[in-house]
Scaffold this motif. Structure first.
Motif, PDB file in Angstrom:
ATOM      1  N   UNK A   8      45.845 -14.907  37.529  1.00 21.90           N
ATOM      2  CA  UNK A   8      46.414 -13.590  37.777  1.00 21.90           C
ATOM      3  C   UNK A   8      47.910 -13.645  37.557  1.00 21.90           C
ATOM      4  N   UNK A   9      48.401 -12.858  36.602  1.00 22.68           N
ATOM      5  CA  UNK A   9      49.825 -12.791  36.306  1.00 22.68           C
ATOM      6  C   UNK A   9      50.510 -11.753  37.193  1.00 22.68           C
ATOM      7  N   UNK A  10      51.783 -11.979  37.453  1.00 24.03           N
ATOM      8  CA  UNK A  10      52.606 -11.013  38.151  1.00 24.03           C
ATOM      9  C   UNK A  10      54.061 -11.233  37.753  1.00 24.03           C
ATOM     10  N   UNK A  11      54.901 -10.253  38.050  1.00 23.84           N
ATOM     11  CA  UNK A  11      56.327 -10.390  37.811  1.00 23.84           C
ATOM     12  C   UNK A  11      56.854  -9.667  36.591  1.00 23.84           C
ATOM     13  N   UNK A  12      56.002  -8.980  35.859  1.00 27.35           N
ATOM     14  CA  UNK A  12      56.465  -8.234  34.708  1.00 27.35           C
ATOM     15  C   UNK A  12      57.234  -6.991  35.115  1.00 27.35           C
ATOM     16  N   UNK A  13      57.831  -6.346  34.128  1.00 33.00           N
ATOM     17  CA  UNK A  13      58.574  -5.134  34.397  1.00 33.00           C
ATOM     18  C   UNK A  13      59.521  -4.791  33.274  1.00 33.00           C
ATOM     19  N   UNK A  14      60.430  -3.875  33.577  1.00 36.01           N
ATOM     20  CA  UNK A  14      61.436  -3.401  32.635  1.00 36.01           C
ATOM     21  C   UNK A  14      62.768  -4.068  32.934  1.00 36.01           C
TER      22      UNK A  14
ATOM     23  N   UNK B  49      39.838 -23.736  40.310  1.00 36.09           N
ATOM     24  CA  UNK B  49      39.981 -25.052  39.711  1.00 36.09           C
ATOM     25  C   UNK B  49      41.281 -25.674  40.195  1.00 36.09           C
ATOM     26  N   UNK B  50      41.395 -26.978  40.031  1.00 33.61           N
ATOM     27  CA  UNK B  50      42.606 -27.693  40.397  1.00 33.61           C
ATOM     28  C   UNK B  50      43.607 -27.579  39.260  1.00 33.61           C
ATOM     29  N   UNK B  51      44.786 -27.079  39.569  1.00 34.67           N
ATOM     30  CA  UNK B  51      45.764 -26.785  38.533  1.00 34.67           C
ATOM     31  C   UNK B  51      46.123 -28.010  37.707  1.00 34.67           C
ATOM     32  N   UNK B  52      46.254 -29.171  38.332  1.00 31.01           N
ATOM     33  CA  UNK B  52      46.685 -30.351  37.593  1.00 31.01           C
ATOM     34  C   UNK B  52      45.615 -30.939  36.690  1.00 31.01           C
ATOM     35  N   UNK B  53      44.434 -30.352  36.656  1.00 36.60           N
ATOM     36  CA  UNK B  53      43.390 -30.785  35.738  1.00 36.60           C
ATOM     37  C   UNK B  53      43.359 -29.960  34.455  1.00 36.60           C
ATOM     38  N   UNK B  54      44.289 -29.022  34.309  1.00 34.58           N
ATOM     39  CA  UNK B  54      44.337 -28.139  33.153  1.00 34.58           C
ATOM     40  C   UNK B  54      45.745 -28.064  32.600  1.00 34.58           C
ATOM     41  N   UNK B  55      45.829 -27.903  31.301  1.00 34.33           N
ATOM     42  CA  UNK B  55      47.068 -27.438  30.692  1.00 34.33           C
ATOM     43  C   UNK B  55      47.132 -25.921  30.809  1.00 34.33           C
ATOM     44  N   UNK B  56      48.331 -25.393  30.971  1.00 39.19           N
ATOM     45  CA  UNK B  56      48.533 -23.958  31.099  1.00 39.19           C
ATOM     46  C   UNK B  56      49.464 -23.494  29.993  1.00 39.19           C
ATOM     47  N   UNK B  57      49.094 -22.407  29.358  1.00 35.67           N
ATOM     48  CA  UNK B  57      49.923 -21.820  28.322  1.00 35.67           C
ATOM     49  C   UNK B  57      50.248 -20.371  28.620  1.00 35.67           C
ATOM     50  N   UNK B  58      51.408 -19.953  28.160  1.00 29.94           N
ATOM     51  CA  UNK B  58      51.800 -18.547  28.170  1.00 29.94           C
ATOM     52  C   UNK B  58      51.762 -18.025  26.738  1.00 29.94           C
ATOM     53  N   UNK B  59      51.144 -16.872  26.577  1.00 29.94           N
ATOM     54  CA  UNK B  59      51.021 -16.210  25.289  1.00 29.94           C
ATOM     55  C   UNK B  59      51.506 -14.778  25.423  1.00 29.94           C
ATOM     56  N   UNK B  60      51.834 -14.175  24.304  1.00 29.98           N
ATOM     57  CA  UNK B  60      52.251 -12.783  24.338  1.00 29.98           C
ATOM     58  C   UNK B  60      51.740 -12.055  23.102  1.00 29.98           C
ATOM     59  N   UNK B  61      51.582 -10.749  23.258  1.00 22.08           N
ATOM     60  CA  UNK B  61      51.129  -9.921  22.157  1.00 22.08           C
ATOM     61  C   UNK B  61      51.844  -8.578  22.222  1.00 22.08           C
TER      62      UNK B  61
ATOM     63  N   UNK C 102      61.359  -9.584  22.669  1.00 17.31           N
ATOM     64  CA  UNK C 102      60.499 -10.233  23.653  1.00 17.31           C
ATOM     65  C   UNK C 102      59.521  -9.262  24.296  1.00 17.31           C
ATOM     66  N   UNK C 103      59.667  -7.980  24.038  1.00 22.32           N
ATOM     67  CA  UNK C 103      58.772  -6.983  24.612  1.00 22.32           C
ATOM     68  C   UNK C 103      57.340  -7.245  24.164  1.00 22.32           C
ATOM     69  N   UNK C 104      56.432  -7.387  25.124  1.00 18.22           N
ATOM     70  CA  UNK C 104      55.042  -7.708  24.822  1.00 18.22           C
ATOM     71  C   UNK C 104      54.248  -7.744  26.115  1.00 18.22           C
ATOM     72  N   UNK C 105      52.940  -7.827  25.963  1.00 19.48           N
ATOM     73  CA  UNK C 105      52.057  -8.146  27.067  1.00 19.48           C
ATOM     74  C   UNK C 105      51.962  -9.669  27.134  1.00 19.48           C
ATOM     75  N   UNK C 106      52.233 -10.235  28.302  1.00 20.63           N
ATOM     76  CA  UNK C 106      52.239 -11.682  28.481  1.00 20.63           C
ATOM     77  C   UNK C 106      51.003 -12.130  29.240  1.00 20.63           C
ATOM     78  N   UNK C 107      50.366 -13.182  28.750  1.00 21.00           N
ATOM     79  CA  UNK C 107      49.141 -13.708  29.333  1.00 21.00           C
ATOM     80  C   UNK C 107      49.313 -15.183  29.651  1.00 21.00           C
TER      81      UNK C 107
ATOM     82  N   UNK D 252      42.223 -22.534  24.592  1.00 23.33           N
ATOM     83  CA  UNK D 252      42.265 -22.075  25.974  1.00 23.33           C
ATOM     84  C   UNK D 252      41.003 -21.295  26.297  1.00 23.33           C
ATOM     85  N   UNK D 253      40.412 -21.590  27.440  1.00 21.72           N
ATOM     86  CA  UNK D 253      39.098 -21.058  27.771  1.00 21.72           C
ATOM     87  C   UNK D 253      39.073 -20.140  28.988  1.00 21.72           C
ATOM     88  N   UNK D 254      40.201 -19.917  29.629  1.00 29.33           N
ATOM     89  CA  UNK D 254      40.279 -18.966  30.736  1.00 29.33           C
ATOM     90  C   UNK D 254      41.597 -18.224  30.628  1.00 29.33           C
ATOM     91  N   UNK D 255      41.557 -16.910  30.850  1.00 32.27           N
ATOM     92  CA  UNK D 255      42.717 -16.054  30.610  1.00 32.27           C
ATOM     93  C   UNK D 255      42.959 -15.109  31.766  1.00 32.27           C
TER      94      UNK D 255
END
Length: 128
Positions: A5-11, A27-39, A89-94, A115-118
């Motif tokens: 769950x993302x939060x913190x976006x805005x104008x 899941x345990x966070x340290x068992x996964x790599x995490x990426x940020x993507x934008x569109x 940088x304006x985009x939807x961030x995931x 990446x298998x969970x979004x």
């Protein structure tokens, strides 16, 4: 069930800062790599930053030196600190999680196919 769950976006005005958060559960966070993507509208989704299970980090050239990815395993949260924001940088961030056996330990990658969970996305708008 994996959940992000993302939060913190805005104008924000050009040159300003925002910090996005990605809270993970199931899941345990340290068992996964995490990426940020934008569109952005009319554009393909692109990788922004990622952090491996061993805290290797990688960022796209377009944000290098301005964005910083980090994680707090005790809070199961990953952050994206965004400074010196530009209108482009304006985009939807995931945020997304990967447990690929070879591409998540010592490195991370910015290909969304790994990446298998979004998360649901957070809008970031940079405008004066």
């Amino acid at each position: 069930q994996l959940q992000l769950v993302e939060s913190g976006g805005g104008l924000v005005q050009p040159g300003g800062s925002l910090r996005l958060s990605c809270a993970v559960s199931g899941f345990t966070l340290d068992s996964y790599a995490i990426g940020w993507f934008r569109q952005a509208p009319g554009k393909e989704r692109e990788g922004v930053s990622c952090v491996s299970r061993s805290d290797f980090t990688k960022s796209a050239d377009s944000v290098k030196g301005r964005f910083t990815i980090s994680r707090d395993n005790t809070k199961n949260t990953v952050y994206l600190q965004m400074n010196s924001l530009k209108p482009e940088d304006t985009a939807e961030y995931y945020c997304a999680a990967s447990n690929h056996p070879l591409l998540t330990s010592r490195i991370c990658v910015l290909s969304d196919r790994n990446y298998n969970a979004w998360g649901q996305g957070a809008q970031v708008t940079v405008s004066s």
